[in-house]
Design a protein around this motif. Structure first.
Motif, PDB file in Angstrom:
ATOM      1  N   GLU A 148      10.849  10.670  20.771  1.00 53.34           N
ATOM      2  CA  GLU A 148      10.559  10.590  19.346  1.00 53.34           C
ATOM      3  C   GLU A 148      10.913   9.193  18.842  1.00 53.34           C
ATOM      4  N   ALA A 149      10.298   8.794  17.749  1.00 47.82           N
ATOM      5  CA  ALA A 149      10.558   7.474  17.166  1.00 47.82           C
ATOM      6  C   ALA A 149      12.015   7.347  16.736  1.00 47.82           C
ATOM      7  N   THR A 150      12.562   6.143  16.916  1.00 48.35           N
ATOM      8  CA  THR A 150      13.934   5.871  16.479  1.00 48.35           C
ATOM      9  C   THR A 150      14.006   5.718  14.961  1.00 48.35           C
ATOM     10  N   GLY A 151      12.998   5.073  14.358  1.00 53.59           N
ATOM     11  CA  GLY A 151      12.994   4.893  12.901  1.00 53.59           C
ATOM     12  C   GLY A 151      12.563   3.500  12.511  1.00 53.59           C
ATOM     13  N   VAL A 152      13.422   2.779  11.787  1.00 53.41           N
ATOM     14  CA  VAL A 152      13.138   1.420  11.330  1.00 53.41           C
ATOM     15  C   VAL A 152      13.761   0.437  12.316  1.00 53.41           C
ATOM     16  N   VAL A 153      12.955  -0.462  12.831  1.00 56.04           N
ATOM     17  CA  VAL A 153      13.406  -1.423  13.834  1.00 56.04           C
ATOM     18  C   VAL A 153      13.298  -2.838  13.269  1.00 56.04           C
ATOM     19  N   GLY A 154      14.390  -3.585  13.342  1.00 51.54           N
ATOM     20  CA  GLY A 154      14.387  -4.992  12.964  1.00 51.54           C
ATOM     21  C   GLY A 154      14.056  -5.847  14.170  1.00 51.54           C
ATOM     22  N   ILE A 155      13.133  -6.784  14.020  1.00 49.26           N
ATOM     23  CA  ILE A 155      12.669  -7.608  15.142  1.00 49.26           C
ATOM     24  C   ILE A 155      12.821  -9.085  14.797  1.00 49.26           C
ATOM     25  N   LEU A 156      13.412  -9.836  15.725  1.00 48.73           N
ATOM     26  CA  LEU A 156      13.446 -11.289  15.607  1.00 48.73           C
ATOM     27  C   LEU A 156      12.390 -11.831  16.556  1.00 48.73           C
ATOM     28  N   ALA A 157      11.311 -12.336  16.005  1.00 50.45           N
ATOM     29  CA  ALA A 157      10.191 -12.797  16.828  1.00 50.45           C
ATOM     30  C   ALA A 157      10.601 -14.020  17.634  1.00 50.45           C
ATOM     31  N   PRO A 158      10.119 -14.115  18.872  1.00 48.84           N
ATOM     32  CA  PRO A 158      10.517 -15.240  19.730  1.00 48.84           C
ATOM     33  C   PRO A 158       9.788 -16.520  19.373  1.00 48.84           C
ATOM     34  N   PRO A 159      10.449 -17.662  19.472  1.00 53.25           N
ATOM     35  CA  PRO A 159       9.774 -18.950  19.284  1.00 53.25           C
ATOM     36  C   PRO A 159       9.017 -19.337  20.548  1.00 53.25           C
ATOM     37  N   GLY A 160       8.089 -20.265  20.408  1.00 46.45           N
ATOM     38  CA  GLY A 160       7.425 -20.816  21.580  1.00 46.45           C
ATOM     39  C   GLY A 160       6.149 -20.116  21.989  1.00 46.45           C
ATOM     40  N   SER A 161       5.969 -18.887  21.560  1.00 51.01           N
ATOM     41  CA  SER A 161       4.741 -18.142  21.872  1.00 51.01           C
ATOM     42  C   SER A 161       4.316 -17.440  20.588  1.00 51.01           C
ATOM     43  N   PRO A 162       3.730 -18.193  19.658  1.00 51.22           N
ATOM     44  CA  PRO A 162       3.591 -17.705  18.279  1.00 51.22           C
ATOM     45  C   PRO A 162       2.787 -16.428  18.107  1.00 51.22           C
ATOM     46  N   LEU A 163       1.782 -16.178  18.953  1.00 55.34           N
ATOM     47  CA  LEU A 163       0.983 -14.970  18.796  1.00 55.34           C
ATOM     48  C   LEU A 163       1.281 -13.940  19.880  1.00 55.34           C
ATOM     49  N   LEU A 164       1.201 -14.333  21.140  1.00 56.17           N
ATOM     50  CA  LEU A 164       1.455 -13.385  22.226  1.00 56.17           C
ATOM     51  C   LEU A 164       2.887 -12.877  22.189  1.00 56.17           C
ATOM     52  N   ASN A 214       7.500   3.989  15.382  1.00 52.62           N
ATOM     53  CA  ASN A 214       8.478   3.333  14.516  1.00 52.62           C
ATOM     54  C   ASN A 214       7.788   2.433  13.491  1.00 52.62           C
ATOM     55  N   ALA A 215       8.529   2.063  12.454  1.00 53.55           N
ATOM     56  CA  ALA A 215       8.123   0.998  11.538  1.00 53.55           C
ATOM     57  C   ALA A 215       9.029  -0.192  11.800  1.00 53.55           C
ATOM     58  N   CYS A 216       8.616  -1.381  11.384  1.00 57.81           N
ATOM     59  CA  CYS A 216       9.417  -2.553  11.724  1.00 57.81           C
ATOM     60  C   CYS A 216       9.481  -3.562  10.584  1.00 57.81           C
ATOM     61  N   VAL A 217      10.559  -4.326  10.605  1.00 56.29           N
ATOM     62  CA  VAL A 217      10.740  -5.495   9.750  1.00 56.29           C
ATOM     63  C   VAL A 217      10.881  -6.676  10.694  1.00 56.29           C
ATOM     64  N   VAL A 218       9.916  -7.584  10.652  1.00 58.07           N
ATOM     65  CA  VAL A 218       9.879  -8.710  11.587  1.00 58.07           C
ATOM     66  C   VAL A 218      10.281  -9.983  10.863  1.00 58.07           C
ATOM     67  N   ILE A 219      11.233 -10.706  11.433  1.00 65.15           N
ATOM     68  CA  ILE A 219      11.543 -12.059  10.970  1.00 65.15           C
ATOM     69  C   ILE A 219      10.783 -13.003  11.888  1.00 65.15           C
ATOM     70  N   ALA A 220       9.774 -13.658  11.360  1.00 65.37           N
ATOM     71  CA  ALA A 220       8.917 -14.523  12.170  1.00 65.37           C
ATOM     72  C   ALA A 220       9.693 -15.731  12.669  1.00 65.37           C
ATOM     73  N   ALA A 221       9.249 -16.282  13.800  1.00 66.38           N
ATOM     74  CA  ALA A 221       9.844 -17.521  14.300  1.00 66.38           C
ATOM     75  C   ALA A 221       9.730 -18.589  13.206  1.00 66.38           C
ATOM     76  N   GLU A 222      10.838 -19.247  12.932  1.00 66.85           N
ATOM     77  CA  GLU A 222      10.910 -20.152  11.779  1.00 66.85           C
ATOM     78  C   GLU A 222       9.867 -21.255  11.829  1.00 66.85           C
ATOM     79  N   GLN A 223       9.567 -21.753  13.039  1.00 72.73           N
ATOM     80  CA  GLN A 223       8.636 -22.877  13.148  1.00 72.73           C
ATOM     81  C   GLN A 223       7.178 -22.446  13.207  1.00 72.73           C
ATOM     82  N   ASP A 224       6.912 -21.139  13.267  1.00 66.03           N
ATOM     83  CA  ASP A 224       5.529 -20.662  13.373  1.00 66.03           C
ATOM     84  C   ASP A 224       5.178 -19.634  12.292  1.00 66.03           C
ATOM     85  N   PRO A 225       5.475 -19.910  11.024  1.00 63.86           N
ATOM     86  CA  PRO A 225       5.197 -18.913   9.984  1.00 63.86           C
ATOM     87  C   PRO A 225       3.708 -18.704   9.751  1.00 63.86           C
ATOM     88  N   CYS A 226       2.909 -19.728   9.974  1.00 65.44           N
ATOM     89  CA  CYS A 226       1.474 -19.629   9.675  1.00 65.44           C
ATOM     90  C   CYS A 226       0.782 -18.648  10.613  1.00 65.44           C
TER      91      CYS A 226
END
Length: 295
Positions: free
Chosen positions: A145-161, A175-187
């Motif tokens: 079963e789903a855990t719930g709300v997952v916080g994700i820190l996106a990896p730098p260096g591979s902006p899409l994959l 699950n649902a997620c809250v993603v903090i995008a890699a700081e250098q690849d917000p676009c």
């Protein structure tokens, strides 16, 4: 009459909408030559709290959706990304300096990764669940079963994959997620959020924040309504402090060792990391009248 170019505004993605940061702050995103690329929203702690609230609402419906439906929605996301393939290739080239070949390879791999996880939604239960042998008049079986709300820190260096490789397995399991995008690849991250917004993904299932990871991540790790964390995008020093903050609210924490190879076959580790196994005991025969027990 000459055409005036319209500069793109990169906002946050919260609850299916694209708001500006409540603080009104922005920061500059630069290309690989350190030239100005765009202004990105600098998310605040209030934005993060709003994203967690949205994720909790989104999780309620998404986790109850049928596995077939979730698979169709994720596949639709792959379709929409395919339709904007050229745009992402150009954006990755501009942002990272990748060659046309490498940028195209990354975008194609990202599309394939979404299709891969779309196929997993109705297979997770069969692979990770089981019928348990017991020497009693009971049926016993376990199911994920789903855990719930997952916080994700996106990896730098591979902006899409890299982004899709950490996000897709989380939502595949419901699950649902809250993603903090890699700081250098917000676009790249917010442009992918536009794909999500047009892909039938219910509002709140995916929430994307841009800004400083050192400002946002500690509050995400300590938030009492976040059930799990993926710390792939955190450096070792930050990771240690986030694991300590997560321990106060007994969160699941996924922190892979070394630098992940997102081009490799994904396996099932990320799927398993954000699923709970529920075991049900159901009596047989005359005992069945008393009902089932689960834990």
């Amino acid at each position: 009459m000459s055409h005036l170019a319209v500069a793109k505004t990169y906002k946050l993605f919260i609850g299916g909408a694209f708001p500006r940061s409540e603080s009104g702050r922005t920061y500059q995103a630069h290309d690989y030559k350190d030239n100005f690329l765009a202004n990105a929203a600098l998310a605040s702690r209030k934005d993060l709290r709003d994203a967690v609230v949205a994720a909790r609402k989104g999780c309620a419906a998404w986790s109850k959706a049928t596995a077939y439906n979730r698979g169709q929605v994720i596949y639709r996301t792959a379709e929409m990304l395919e339709g904007r393939r050229t745009e992402f290739v150009e954006l990755i080239m501009t942002s990272t300096g990748a060659s046309t070949r490498n940028a195209t390879t990354e975008v194609d791999a990202a599309i394939d990764r979404l299709v891969h996880y779309a196929g997993w939604t109705d297979k997770v239960a069969a692979v990770l669940g089981s019928a348990n042998p017991v020497s009693s008049p009971y049926f016993s079986y376990s199911a994920p079963e789903a855990t719930g709300v997952v916080g994700i820190l996106a990896p730098p260096g591979s902006p899409l994959l890299g982004l899709i490789s950490v996000l897709a397995p989380v939502i595949t399991g419901g699950n649902a997620c809250v993603v903090i995008a890699a700081e250098q690849d917000p676009c790249v991250a917010i442009t992918f959020a536009e794909v999500v917004a047009t892909s039938d993904v219910p509002g709140g299932v995916v929430n994307m924040l841009t800004g400083k990871i050192t400002e946002l991540a500690p509050h995400l790790a300590a938030h009492a309504d976040v059930n799990a964390l993926d710390l792939t995008g955190a450096d070792p020093e930050l990771r240690k402090s986030l694991e300590q903050a997560a321990a106060d609210t007994v969160k699941r924490v996924y922190a892979p060792r070394g630098v992940p190879d997102f081009a490799a076959a994904p396996g099932t580790a990320r799927l398993r990391a954000f699923l709970e196994i529920k075991t049900v005991w159901h009596p047989t025969g005359a005992l069945a009248l008393s009902g089932a027990t689960s834990y």
